[in-house]
Design a protein around this motif. Sequence first.
Motif, PDB file in Angstrom:
ATOM      1  N   GLN A  75       3.251   5.354  -9.210  1.00  0.00           N
ATOM      2  CA  GLN A  75       4.015   4.378  -8.432  1.00  0.00           C
ATOM      3  C   GLN A  75       4.895   5.117  -7.430  1.00  0.00           C
ATOM      4  O   GLN A  75       5.610   6.052  -7.796  1.00  0.00           O
ATOM      5  N   GLU A  76       4.867   4.682  -6.198  1.00  0.00           N
ATOM      6  CA  GLU A  76       5.775   5.189  -5.179  1.00  0.00           C
ATOM      7  C   GLU A  76       6.933   4.213  -5.042  1.00  0.00           C
ATOM      8  O   GLU A  76       6.727   3.006  -4.898  1.00  0.00           O
ATOM      9  N   CYS A  77       8.161   4.727  -5.105  1.00  0.00           N
ATOM     10  CA  CYS A  77       9.346   3.875  -4.945  1.00  0.00           C
ATOM     11  C   CYS A  77      10.407   4.672  -4.209  1.00  0.00           C
ATOM     12  O   CYS A  77      10.175   5.819  -3.805  1.00  0.00           O
ATOM     13  N   GLY A  78      11.574   4.095  -4.044  1.00  0.00           N
ATOM     14  CA  GLY A  78      12.630   4.770  -3.302  1.00  0.00           C
ATOM     15  C   GLY A  78      13.068   6.081  -3.909  1.00  0.00           C
ATOM     16  O   GLY A  78      13.551   6.976  -3.203  1.00  0.00           O
ATOM     17  N   ALA A  79      12.894   6.228  -5.224  1.00  0.00           N
ATOM     18  CA  ALA A  79      13.279   7.460  -5.910  1.00  0.00           C
ATOM     19  C   ALA A  79      12.172   8.505  -5.903  1.00  0.00           C
ATOM     20  O   ALA A  79      12.351   9.593  -6.447  1.00  0.00           O
ATOM     21  N   PRO A 114       0.836  -1.197   0.000  1.00  0.00           N
ATOM     22  CA  PRO A 114       0.000   0.000   0.000  1.00  0.00           C
ATOM     23  C   PRO A 114       0.879   1.259   0.000  1.00  0.00           C
ATOM     24  O   PRO A 114       1.961   1.268   0.604  1.00  0.00           O
ATOM     25  N   PRO A 115       0.424   2.320  -0.647  1.00  0.00           N
ATOM     26  CA  PRO A 115       1.260   3.532  -0.709  1.00  0.00           C
ATOM     27  C   PRO A 115       1.308   4.248   0.633  1.00  0.00           C
ATOM     28  O   PRO A 115       0.378   4.157   1.448  1.00  0.00           O
ATOM     29  N   ARG A 116       2.391   4.968   0.852  1.00  0.00           N
ATOM     30  CA  ARG A 116       2.490   5.873   1.999  1.00  0.00           C
ATOM     31  C   ARG A 116       2.112   7.292   1.592  1.00  0.00           C
ATOM     32  O   ARG A 116       1.607   8.060   2.386  1.00  0.00           O
ATOM     33  N   ASP A 117       2.413   7.639   0.337  1.00  0.00           N
ATOM     34  CA  ASP A 117       2.084   8.951  -0.204  1.00  0.00           C
ATOM     35  C   ASP A 117       0.649   8.914  -0.726  1.00  0.00           C
ATOM     36  O   ASP A 117       0.313   8.058  -1.549  1.00  0.00           O
TER      37      ASP A 117
END
Length: 283
Positions: free
Chosen positions: A106-110, A58-61
Amino acid sequence: MNLEPLRTRPFSQVDVFTDMPYRGNPLAVVVDAEGLTTDQMQHFANWTNLSETTFLLPPRDPAADYRVRIFTGSEEFPFAGHPTLGSAHAWLEAGGVPKQAGVLVQECGAGLVKVKHDGGRLAFAAPPLTRFGPVDAATLEQLAAGLRLPRTALLDASWLVNGPQWIGVLLESGEQVLGLEPDLAALGDLKVGVIGPHEPGAGVDFEVRTFIPGDAMVEDPVTGSFNAGAAQWLMGSGRAPEQYVAAQGTVLGRAGRIHVKQQDGDVWVGGNTVTCIQGTVRL
């Protein structure tokens, strides 16, 4: 490490940058990774023995549709291209519905990466380069030695860092790229992508090969992150048009096709995606 208690989780293996199964770059996707630790994810990614394995969360943003963590067999990446497209494919196939019609985030480390449908295929907006510019003379000499080319054959070379620490090398032609017989040991720990233009009428505009260090240097079948950086570099310097198709994986018996387009201030990197394995995994 302790993997207990095991859960049954939805799982896909997706071939990326191809419309022909088993001719692109495979990606393992754990579609529901809630509750897994970083060590468990890394252990499973090592076990799959693929270039990358992703875990959807699940996304945090609140602006994102889902969150992804991307692992090679030995480390986590903040961003990578073929895992972005393969993860988006698996998320949509599992019933995911984007908050914004036509574009998923998409939320990712970048950070946040936009993904959209483009001409029947998925495409991601290339993230900004965090390091860009010429490489030093000693590194140029190492590149030339590793590629078994005279220094003058390297028309240009640049850092193209967008998560992975790529160095891009421009050669005179796609045929020269295909003919490379690199000394992989001489490339050391450099992560190198090589690109050269094809003649008009070849069916594709550029040929690409990428070489990735690890326990042993290997050639990657198809590489979204490098192609994203190379597109920004070559379009920005006027050496590539605003829309083109690159081939990659040819010498490995693959048929990777990367569709690149500059539009509305973004460089979009697209490719077809095909599910080859679908089921569950105990993890």
